[in-house]
Scaffold this active site. Structure first.
Site, short mmCIF file in Angstrom:
data_model
loop_
_atom_site.label_atom_id
_atom_site.label_comp_id
_atom_site.label_asym_id
_atom_site.label_seq_id
_atom_site.Cartn_x
_atom_site.Cartn_y
_atom_site.Cartn_z
N GLN A 244 0.84 -1.19 0.00
CA GLN A 244 0.00 0.00 0.00
C GLN A 244 0.88 1.25 0.00
OE1 GLN A 244 -2.09 -0.95 3.76
NE2 GLN A 244 -1.53 1.09 4.48
N GLY A 271 11.23 21.90 17.64
CA GLY A 271 11.36 21.31 18.96
C GLY A 271 12.74 21.59 19.54
N TRP A 272 12.97 21.10 20.73
CA TRP A 272 14.22 21.36 21.44
C TRP A 272 15.43 20.90 20.64
CZ3 TRP A 272 15.81 24.24 25.30
CH2 TRP A 272 17.02 23.94 25.95
N THR A 273 15.37 19.72 20.05
CA THR A 273 16.52 19.15 19.37
C THR A 273 16.68 19.62 17.94
OG1 THR A 273 16.32 17.18 20.76
CG2 THR A 273 17.65 16.97 18.78
N GLU A 313 12.88 26.97 19.10
CA GLU A 313 13.42 27.17 20.44
C GLU A 313 14.91 27.58 20.38
OE1 GLU A 313 12.41 23.95 23.10
OE2 GLU A 313 10.49 23.65 22.13
N TYR A 314 15.22 28.92 20.31
CA TYR A 314 14.32 30.06 20.42
C TYR A 314 14.84 31.15 19.50
CZ TYR A 314 12.79 27.73 24.67
OH TYR A 314 12.31 26.82 25.56
N THR A 380 4.20 27.00 28.81
CA THR A 380 4.18 27.36 30.23
C THR A 380 4.45 26.14 31.11
OG1 THR A 380 1.77 27.26 30.02
CG2 THR A 380 2.76 29.42 30.03
#
Length: 539
Positions: A244, A271-273, A313-314, A380
């Site tokens: 499939q 994300g962080w990484t 980030e960030y 948060t």
């Protein structure tokens, strides 16, 4: 957000409101020319209640600070509060304006919220020395003071049965699905359905795609679209075949959307990484947006994704690595994404929740991007944790900046207030909740503020553990700043429970926020205890 375990926020509230709760209102004359206060019970779940006090300046002049005093009948108590400083002496309460809201303009109103238990409503109410039913306030007010912490009752409000479908509109309930959860965690898209979570969610964020070379790229092709599912593990009970065209989580999400037609899915990148590539993306936002559009709308998984989420980030600050692309970089990247994706697709973003002065919110132009984003998700949570191995112990997801908090501005209300002060409308802000806890070991002090020797043991990572484990292995022993903590032996954990999530959702509604989001689905119980709390608390 982390690649392995999401930098998250814990907010869960099993607050099933009775179907026909009639608000209890302490009525006020609220006459023109007067300062008045109105108490309203917003929710009542039997073992407790949530309420709002609305201060209204009906005079023609600005009020420089307010002091509200009242008594609760015997047996009544406030267990948590937000957006005011509150001091209790017996059954007498004194509430004062926060330092970040020192004035109340003529004709304006301000609301602060609370959770409580036992008898209500308040009696003997005065505002700036006159009756709450309306009066002429004196010209000066006593100084404000810091509130003490308090512990709510240990019992939780009852849960209710989930809806059979997810109607459009209303508050958003947004949950992250971790790409790697299909491995050791053995958490699959089908679990979103069997836990009852799919019926409560409005949006799923699939985390994460990578940002390699300043371009959107695949994070894990096997988990994403190659893994074959058996009939037992498939959403619709149909097994994948070897030939499939689409398998993996993407195909399972497609099946889940067919079962819940109002459910939307976004692909989250970074994300962080995996945020390093955003620095290169900022150098050529158009090329980045083009690559993201092509990947999100790839014909192999057509119909799976309703938009894109950016978790940088960030911008112009440091996370796992540091970015120095300047204060306008974030705004430029978001603008390019909106131009490419158009108005028919969702563009959202998880952002810093650093509410400190000169912190991460202040160094990037988040407000400049608001017209091109459907909503923001300030993270948060993860304010404190065993990444500071010796402590001091503190809740990783405090709602309020309680007296003694290790870092000023590291709480939800400070972040939300700062973002709103920059012009971001409340309905474009979602409150973040973590479905996990953070903990230390070598702790002797029961309350927050103790020293430690390192990270507490965790199932997948030291210093972090799922709520579904902690609720049994280390039950809550107290609350601070609107979230829970627990000491078990020498381990000290902080996490949200259904009860504390109730308070956070009440705060979100009082503030007019667009809803809530959480990291991440596999941390909840098999029957969706925390997401039920989020959903019911926003109802």
């Amino acid at each position: 957000m982390k690649r392995s375990v999401r930098n998250g926020l814990i907010v869960a509230a099993a607050m099933a409101v009775a179907a026909a709760v009639v608000p209890i209102v302490t009525t006020t004359a609220n006459a023109a020319g007067n300062l008045s206060a109105t108490f309203t019970v917003d929710q009542d779940w039997g073992t407790g209640w949530g309420a709002t006090y609305k201060i209204t300046n009906g005079t023609s002049s600005t009020i420089n600070g307010w002091t509200l005093e009242f008594d609760l009948p015997a047996g009544g108590q406030i267990t948590s509060f937000w957006d005011a400083d509150v001091v209790r002496t017996g059954q007498h309460y004194v509430a004062k304006n926060k330092s970040w809201a020192p004035t109340l303009a003529a004709g304006a109103s301000f609301s602060w919220g609370m959770n409580g238990s036992g008898a209500k409503p308040p009696i003997n109410c005065t505002i700036n020395g006159v009756s709450c039913s309306g009066g002429t306030p004196p010209t000066s007010n006593p100084p404000t003071s810091n509130p003490p912490t308090s512990n709510p009752p240990t019992s939780n409000p009852p849960t209710s049965n989930p809806p059979t479908s997810n109607p459009p509109g209303g508050k958003k309930v947004v949950g992250y699905f971790a790409e790697w959860g299909v491995y050791a965690r053995n958490y699959h898209v089908k679990n979103i359905d069997t836990s009852g979570s799919a019926a409560k969610l409005t949006h799923i964020l699939y985390a994460f795609g990578n940002t390699t070379g300043g371009r959107c790229s695949i994070g894990d092709s096997y988990a994403d679209y190659e893994k074959a599912y058996t009939a037992a593990d498939s959403v619709d009970g149909v097994a994948d075949t070897w030939d499939q065209p689409l398998r993996g989580s993407f195909n399972q999400l497609k099946k889940l959307k067919a079962k819940y037609p109002n459910l939307k899915v976004l692909w989250s990148f970074g994300g962080w990484t995996w945020s390093a590539g955003f620095t290169q993306a900022a150098a050529n936002p158009t090329a980045f947006a083009d690559s993201c559009y092509a990947l999100v709308n790839d014909s192999r998984w057509a119909g799976v994704f309703d938009g894109i989420d950016i978790d940088w980030e960030y911008p112009n600050a440091c996370g796992l690595q540091c970015d120095a692309s300047g204060p306008n970089a974030y705004k430029s990247v978001i603008a390019a994404l909106r131009a490419k994706f158009g108005s028919s697709k969702l563009v959202t973003s998880a952002i810093t929740a650093d509410g400190s002065n000169g912190g991460k919110i202040d160094v990037a132009d988040y407000a400049g991007a608001m017209n091109n984003l459907d909503w923001f998700m300030p993270m948060t949570y993860d304010y404190f944790g065993a990444f500071n191995a010796q402590g001091p112990t503190a809740p990783h997801s405090p709602l309020s900046c309680y007296s003694g908090i290790p870092t000023a501005g590291f709480c939800s209300e400070a972040a939300i207030s700062k973002l709103k002060s920059k012009g971001i409308p409340s309905n474009k802000l979602l409150l973040g909740i973590g479905f996990y806890g953070r903990g230390w070991t070598g702790v002797t002090q029961a309350g927050p503020g103790g020293t430690a020797t390192g990270a507490a043991p965790g199932t997948y990572e030291q210093g972090i553990e799922d709520y579904k484990v902690l609720k049994n292995s280390c039950p809550s022993t107290g609350t601070v700043g609107g979230t829970a903590y627990a000491k078990c032996g020498s381990n000290w954990w902080s996490y949200d429970t259904p009860s504390t999530i109730a308070g956070k959702m009440s705060y979100a509604k009082t503030q007019g926020l667009g809803g809530a989001f959480f990291w991440e689905l596999s941390g909840d119980t098999s029957n969706g205890e925390l997401i039920t709390a989020v959903k019911n608390g926003l109802a």
